[in-house]
Motif scaffolding. Sequence first.
Motif, mmCIF file in Angstrom:
data_model
loop_
_atom_site.group_PDB
_atom_site.id
_atom_site.type_symbol
_atom_site.label_atom_id
_atom_site.label_comp_id
_atom_site.label_asym_id
_atom_site.label_seq_id
_atom_site.Cartn_x
_atom_site.Cartn_y
_atom_site.Cartn_z
ATOM 1 N N ALA A 86 0.829 -1.206 0.000
ATOM 2 C CA ALA A 86 0.000 0.000 0.000
ATOM 3 C C ALA A 86 0.862 1.254 0.000
ATOM 4 C CB ALA A 86 -0.929 0.003 1.224
ATOM 5 N N VAL A 87 1.967 1.210 0.732
ATOM 6 C CA VAL A 87 2.866 2.354 0.809
ATOM 7 C C VAL A 87 3.806 2.379 -0.391
ATOM 8 C CG1 VAL A 87 4.714 3.433 2.160
ATOM 9 C CG2 VAL A 87 2.741 2.408 3.325
ATOM 10 N N LYS A 88 4.365 1.222 -0.702
ATOM 11 C CA LYS A 88 5.375 1.121 -1.757
ATOM 12 C C LYS A 88 4.821 1.573 -3.115
ATOM 13 C CE LYS A 88 6.957 -2.998 -2.544
ATOM 14 N NZ LYS A 88 7.636 -4.284 -2.348
ATOM 15 N N MET A 113 -2.137 2.329 9.183
ATOM 16 C CA MET A 113 -1.837 0.935 9.495
ATOM 17 C C MET A 113 -1.537 0.740 10.983
ATOM 18 S SD MET A 113 1.908 0.462 7.650
ATOM 19 C CE MET A 113 1.404 1.214 6.116
ATOM 20 N N VAL A 114 -1.019 1.767 11.631
ATOM 21 C CA VAL A 114 -0.788 1.685 13.075
ATOM 22 C C VAL A 114 -2.124 1.646 13.810
ATOM 23 C CG1 VAL A 114 0.293 2.806 15.064
ATOM 24 C CG2 VAL A 114 1.379 2.949 12.811
ATOM 25 N N SER A 158 -7.451 -9.018 0.034
ATOM 26 C CA SER A 158 -6.034 -9.377 -0.076
ATOM 27 C C SER A 158 -5.120 -8.161 0.079
ATOM 28 C CB SER A 158 -5.769 -10.065 -1.417
ATOM 29 O OG SER A 158 -6.183 -9.235 -2.493
ATOM 30 N N ASP A 159 -5.641 -6.953 -0.233
ATOM 31 C CA ASP A 159 -4.812 -5.758 -0.082
ATOM 32 C C ASP A 159 -4.604 -5.372 1.378
ATOM 33 O OD1 ASP A 159 -7.489 -5.049 0.274
ATOM 34 O OD2 ASP A 159 -7.225 -3.044 -0.552
ATOM 35 N N GLN A 160 -5.320 -6.044 2.293
ATOM 36 C CA GLN A 160 -5.214 -5.738 3.719
ATOM 37 C C GLN A 160 -4.209 -6.642 4.453
ATOM 38 O OE1 GLN A 160 -6.808 -3.203 5.515
ATOM 39 N NE2 GLN A 160 -7.228 -2.492 3.446
ATOM 40 N N TRP A 161 -3.576 -7.551 3.746
ATOM 41 C CA TRP A 161 -2.704 -8.529 4.398
ATOM 42 C C TRP A 161 -1.640 -7.861 5.274
ATOM 43 C CZ3 TRP A 161 -2.754 -13.506 5.536
ATOM 44 C CH2 TRP A 161 -1.573 -14.122 5.931
ATOM 45 N N GLY A 162 -0.939 -6.883 4.734
ATOM 46 C CA GLY A 162 0.117 -6.208 5.501
ATOM 47 C C GLY A 162 -0.416 -5.531 6.747
#
Length: 418
Positions: free
Chosen positions: A158-160, A177-178, A200-204
């Motif tokens: 998401a960040v990258k 994310m925190v 799936s985009d929420q995995w991290g």
Amino acid sequence: MSTYRSDFLAILAERGFIHQVSEPDALDARAKSETITAYIGFDCTAPSLHVGSLLPIMMLYWLQQTGHRPIVLMGGGTTRVGDPSGKDESRRMLSDEAIDRNLKGIRAIFSRFLKFEGEGGNAVMANNADWLNRLNYIDFLRDIGRHFSVNRMLSFDAVKLRLERQQELSFLEFNYMVLQAYDFVELHRRYGCILQMGGSDQWGNIVNGIDLGRRMLNAQLFALTSPLITTSSGAKMGKTAAGAVWLNADLVSPYDYWQYWRNTEDGDVVRFLKLFTVLPLSEIARLSALKGAEINEAKKMLATEATALVHGRAAAEAAAETARRTFEEGTLAETLPTVEIARADLERGLGVLVAFAEKAGLVASNSEARRQIRSGGLRVNDRTVADEKMILTAHDLTAAGVIKLSLGRKRHVLLKPV
């Protein structure tokens, strides 16, 4: 066949809901031997959820149906920040009043799928504003922030992706994310929640919560994500030329909702029956054997069952009957979606582009209406529109006192002057 022993994971696997699971054997054993509590978060960025939110809602549905406890987490707090996952730009900031209004509109849909505490069930409706809005910033940095590595946060997709595209990522969003990780810890403290589910985009983000729970509470938490759902042609779920397919009936009528599912591409019918209806897999297997023109029967079944879940069985069957009368009998069904317009508009003369785009919402813009006219896609009272400068007047009213606008063969709106 699924190798899971718990009913919960076995059903999710068989119906196509699972993309990734952390420690699947351990989670399966817990779900087999005890009642587990799991949650999914929903931010309050609009007055309704849309079709793209149905997958996580169905995951909570099957969680409860297999004897476990679902938590619907309303993001009253995180909506004030904005999730950067899958986004190229910062989320528009909403006022607290707008967030509260959206939250009320979103809450209503879940009662169709879940039984809540006080209503004969065990589902919980929580709001992360209850704890996030009261946080002291310095205490939060010291007690929570110290557990996060910026190096690791920069490695998340998401960040990258935002940085690689040279799109601005605000410090506010970087904190999302925190906060999401802290939600997981707080729900574990309050409700014994051990599982967070999401796309799936929420995995991290979810893994962050697992790590924080281990560091702060020495808790064993789990992640389960679903695949990104696109149509066979690669289109994103829940989007049409006229906009998002909302779940609230005041934004998208049950008839238009039924039509959305009826127009499913052939290659998606079986997959969508598994994901978006509660039909037994044996019945879906029977429908999957239909070929050629018969596949339309499976599409009608998908449309009716999916609509019944959101709008109720009566509305779904009424939509199916309206479609049958309109397309099979060629009649002007009174139950077609109706848009009221000012009678003065017709007396002055209503341009056909404005009628289709602004009044009926059958196309997204005047330019889209022009393209449809050039390809013969728009009709007024079942007559093809050939001139983009056509003006609708009272002379175009049918005997029923309406003007029927059609986009293609399957989408219709009645204009009714008042």
